[in-house]
Design a protein around this motif. Sequence first.
Motif, PDB file in Angstrom:
ATOM      1  N   GLU A  91       0.817  -1.204   0.000  1.00 40.72           N
ATOM      2  CA  GLU A  91       0.000   0.000   0.000  1.00 40.72           C
ATOM      3  C   GLU A  91       0.862   1.270   0.000  1.00 40.72           C
ATOM      4  N   VAL A  92       2.028   1.211   0.615  1.00 43.90           N
ATOM      5  CA  VAL A  92       2.937   2.362   0.608  1.00 43.90           C
ATOM      6  C   VAL A  92       3.505   2.573  -0.794  1.00 43.90           C
ATOM      7  N   ILE A  93       3.919   1.468  -1.422  1.00 37.72           N
ATOM      8  CA  ILE A  93       4.415   1.557  -2.800  1.00 37.72           C
ATOM      9  C   ILE A  93       3.310   2.060  -3.731  1.00 37.72           C
ATOM     10  N   TYR A  94       2.096   1.629  -3.487  1.00 35.08           N
ATOM     11  CA  TYR A  94       0.952   2.046  -4.302  1.00 35.08           C
ATOM     12  C   TYR A  94       0.779   3.564  -4.262  1.00 35.08           C
ATOM     13  N   VAL A  95       0.686   4.107  -3.057  1.00 34.23           N
ATOM     14  CA  VAL A  95       0.475   5.544  -2.916  1.00 34.23           C
ATOM     15  C   VAL A  95       1.642   6.325  -3.516  1.00 34.23           C
ATOM     16  N   ASP A  96       2.859   5.868  -3.253  1.00 33.11           N
ATOM     17  CA  ASP A  96       4.040   6.555  -3.792  1.00 33.11           C
ATOM     18  C   ASP A  96       4.055   6.488  -5.318  1.00 33.11           C
ATOM     19  N   SER A  97       3.714   5.332  -5.878  1.00 29.98           N
ATOM     20  CA  SER A  97       3.699   5.176  -7.333  1.00 29.98           C
ATOM     21  C   SER A  97       2.661   6.092  -7.970  1.00 29.98           C
ATOM     22  N   MET A  98       1.470   6.159  -7.372  1.00 25.39           N
ATOM     23  CA  MET A  98       0.422   6.993  -7.948  1.00 25.39           C
ATOM     24  C   MET A  98       0.752   8.477  -7.790  1.00 25.39           C
ATOM     25  N   ARG A  99       1.440   8.847  -6.719  1.00 21.07           N
ATOM     26  CA  ARG A  99       1.890  10.233  -6.568  1.00 21.07           C
ATOM     27  C   ARG A  99       2.862  10.590  -7.689  1.00 21.07           C
ATOM     28  N   LYS A 100       3.762   9.666  -8.008  1.00 26.80           N
ATOM     29  CA  LYS A 100       4.725   9.909  -9.081  1.00 26.80           C
ATOM     30  C   LYS A 100       4.047   9.992 -10.439  1.00 26.80           C
ATOM     31  N   ALA A 159      -3.516   6.845 -19.241  1.00 31.70           N
ATOM     32  CA  ALA A 159      -4.001   8.171 -18.851  1.00 31.70           C
ATOM     33  C   ALA A 159      -2.879   9.159 -18.563  1.00 31.70           C
ATOM     34  N   THR A 160      -1.714   8.654 -18.134  1.00 29.30           N
ATOM     35  CA  THR A 160      -0.638   9.557 -17.698  1.00 29.30           C
ATOM     36  C   THR A 160       0.618   9.488 -18.554  1.00 29.30           C
ATOM     37  N   GLY A 161       0.781   8.381 -19.280  1.00 28.05           N
ATOM     38  CA  GLY A 161       1.999   8.195 -20.052  1.00 28.05           C
ATOM     39  C   GLY A 161       3.165   7.659 -19.251  1.00 28.05           C
ATOM     40  N   VAL A 162       2.958   7.423 -17.945  1.00 31.97           N
ATOM     41  CA  VAL A 162       4.016   6.908 -17.083  1.00 31.97           C
ATOM     42  C   VAL A 162       4.065   5.391 -17.213  1.00 31.97           C
ATOM     43  N   THR A 163       5.205   4.862 -17.616  1.00 35.83           N
ATOM     44  CA  THR A 163       5.335   3.419 -17.858  1.00 35.83           C
ATOM     45  C   THR A 163       6.060   2.689 -16.732  1.00 35.83           C
ATOM     46  N   ASP A 164       6.795   3.407 -15.903  1.00 39.22           N
ATOM     47  CA  ASP A 164       7.579   2.791 -14.834  1.00 39.22           C
ATOM     48  C   ASP A 164       6.811   2.889 -13.526  1.00 39.22           C
ATOM     49  N   ASN A 165       6.003   1.867 -13.236  1.00 38.67           N
ATOM     50  CA  ASN A 165       5.143   1.875 -12.058  1.00 38.67           C
ATOM     51  C   ASN A 165       5.617   0.781 -11.097  1.00 38.67           C
ATOM     52  N   ALA A 166       6.185   1.189  -9.974  1.00 40.88           N
ATOM     53  CA  ALA A 166       6.770   0.235  -9.030  1.00 40.88           C
ATOM     54  C   ALA A 166       5.735  -0.685  -8.425  1.00 40.88           C
ATOM     55  N   TRP A 167       4.497  -0.200  -8.299  1.00 43.14           N
ATOM     56  CA  TRP A 167       3.441  -1.054  -7.728  1.00 43.14           C
ATOM     57  C   TRP A 167       3.128  -2.224  -8.651  1.00 43.14           C
ATOM     58  N   VAL A 168       3.075  -1.975  -9.941  1.00 49.43           N
ATOM     59  CA  VAL A 168       2.856  -3.075 -10.895  1.00 49.43           C
ATOM     60  C   VAL A 168       4.066  -3.999 -10.902  1.00 49.43           C
ATOM     61  N   THR A 169       5.252  -3.433 -10.873  1.00 49.66           N
ATOM     62  CA  THR A 169       6.478  -4.227 -10.929  1.00 49.66           C
ATOM     63  C   THR A 169       6.580  -5.209  -9.775  1.00 49.66           C
ATOM     64  N   ILE A 170       6.261  -4.774  -8.562  1.00 45.96           N
ATOM     65  CA  ILE A 170       6.401  -5.669  -7.416  1.00 45.96           C
ATOM     66  C   ILE A 170       5.396  -6.802  -7.481  1.00 45.96           C
ATOM     67  N   HIS A 171       4.240  -6.557  -8.090  1.00 50.25           N
ATOM     68  CA  HIS A 171       3.282  -7.654  -8.265  1.00 50.25           C
ATOM     69  C   HIS A 171       3.787  -8.671  -9.280  1.00 50.25           C
TER      70      HIS A 171
END
Length: 224
Positions: A91-100, A159-171
């Motif tokens: 959940e911490v990685i999730y919030v941080d990833s979405m903030r980025k 929606a954002t163009g951001v491809t490097d999402n740590a939350w997806v990566t850890i899953h």
Amino acid sequence: MTTTLTVGDRLDASPVYQRFREHRFFAGVDNAELTKEQATILIEQWWHPLHYFPTFLARCVSVLPDIAAKSAITRILNQEAGGGKATRAHEVIYVDSMRKCGFDAERVTGTAPYPETAALVEGYRRTSEAPESALGSIFATENTDLLMVSSIGKAVEHATGVTDNAWVTIHVQQEPDHVDQANHALLTGMTAEQEDVVLRSADEMWELWTAFFDRLATETGVRV
């Protein structure tokens, strides 16, 4: 020679499971042109089951009757909670990833759930009260989690163009192990009645997730 199906085999063969995997949200998100506001709806609602999931797993550990099952689910819980490092908790990685990705963290974690989302979280609470229903919910979740996470990740990327999402990566890194642990946790030597409870619980969870994604698809306009 007659082949006896395992509980896992019966779960995999569930029509409810098959229908959920073919949900229109998963089929349509690849080509959906979502705005950032539409993507925000997705990640706000996803927060609620994500935030409750470690509590659900801890409750499951407390009701499972044998140490092998407890150990398997504790391994999943340990990874979800960050393995002793809160900064690595999902959940911490999730919030941080979405903030980025440009989303407001307070809105992500502070938006009220839709009725379908609240029902989903309540389903997790209720099924964690007994071993068989807990196992059904765990199996249902872990065997579809990567599909669900990937779909949300794709929506955010579009929606954002951001491809490097740590939350997806850890899953992607951890989910195969979660699936293995969920399979290991299925009780051996269950009676037919106990197996039926596991199956019903898994189907119930897939139905709750179906309602969740029905609402998200409607709110965002995602369709095949």
